[in-house]
Write a protein that holds these residues in place. Sequence first.
Motif, mmCIF file in Angstrom:
data_model
loop_
_atom_site.group_PDB
_atom_site.id
_atom_site.type_symbol
_atom_site.label_atom_id
_atom_site.label_comp_id
_atom_site.label_asym_id
_atom_site.label_seq_id
_atom_site.Cartn_x
_atom_site.Cartn_y
_atom_site.Cartn_z
ATOM 1 N N ALA A 186 -29.046 -21.543 78.613
ATOM 2 C CA ALA A 186 -29.966 -20.580 78.005
ATOM 3 C C ALA A 186 -30.712 -21.176 76.814
ATOM 4 O O ALA A 186 -31.927 -20.988 76.670
ATOM 5 C CB ALA A 186 -29.212 -19.321 77.585
ATOM 6 N N ALA A 187 -30.017 -21.884 75.945
ATOM 7 C CA ALA A 187 -30.668 -22.456 74.762
ATOM 8 C C ALA A 187 -31.761 -23.440 75.164
ATOM 9 O O ALA A 187 -32.839 -23.483 74.549
ATOM 10 C CB ALA A 187 -29.631 -23.136 73.871
ATOM 11 N N ALA A 229 -34.776 -21.419 76.571
ATOM 12 C CA ALA A 229 -35.442 -20.705 75.479
ATOM 13 C C ALA A 229 -36.288 -21.657 74.642
ATOM 14 O O ALA A 229 -37.416 -21.329 74.248
ATOM 15 C CB ALA A 229 -34.410 -20.000 74.610
ATOM 16 N N THR A 243 -32.308 -15.534 73.034
ATOM 17 C CA THR A 243 -31.157 -15.766 73.894
ATOM 18 C C THR A 243 -30.153 -14.651 73.635
ATOM 19 O O THR A 243 -30.049 -14.137 72.516
ATOM 20 C CB THR A 243 -30.485 -17.125 73.616
ATOM 21 N N ASN A 274 -25.843 -16.043 79.085
ATOM 22 C CA ASN A 274 -26.659 -17.026 79.810
ATOM 23 C C ASN A 274 -27.983 -16.411 80.262
ATOM 24 O O ASN A 274 -28.408 -16.565 81.406
ATOM 25 C CB ASN A 274 -25.895 -17.579 81.022
ATOM 26 N N VAL A 315 -32.145 -15.534 78.930
ATOM 27 C CA VAL A 315 -33.264 -15.672 78.002
ATOM 28 C C VAL A 315 -34.186 -14.483 78.219
ATOM 29 O O VAL A 315 -34.475 -14.107 79.361
ATOM 30 C CB VAL A 315 -34.031 -16.987 78.243
#
Length: 204
Positions: A125-126, A129, A149, A156, A158
Amino acid sequence: MPLDELRIYTVTPQGLEEYLRLAQDVAVPIRGDAYGSLLGFWTGEIGSVCRVFNLWRHTDLATRQQARAGLDRLDAWRNDYVACVHPLMDEQEIRFMSPVAPLRPPAGEVSAYEFRLIRTKVGKAAEIAARLRDEPPDDDPAMSLAVWTTFAGRLNEVVQLSAYPDLDRRIRSGGWRDFYNRHGASIARTESSLVAACPHSPLR
């Protein structure tokens, strides 16, 4: 860092109009800014009909929990709002979110907003994003208003909020196909909803 909370309600088709009336005339006046700050309130128009999206900001999770506890102690909240809206709802979803690209107002007139919920592969996710923040897929980067996020609710994931001056601009934008081609290995699935701001939404 502030806590942003996205609440998504699926409302019965026959109950949507009454729900929106109760939200505007009862819930928002009761809450004011004493129980979190309302950032935006939208109804689904394409992709998520009969769904309501409302976005709130809290100082932190503890403040949010205190606000909810305070609301639950209010007779007007329980009796005039909660008791009336629960029969109108089919489903409630809550996401607690951390901003990666903080929310900003649209640059000009808005015809439609879009919420894009991107479920990523575990642990990605990071990365996605950051890609959305640094490499906006839309033809005009100004269309992207915020990227978050999630850290509770659905993990998990965005969340992106975009604004478009007209729907043709949204349809013509081909950048998302390129984005998925480049980063699709980190994405499990995507849900997109075009939404319209309600009269009581601060973000119009």
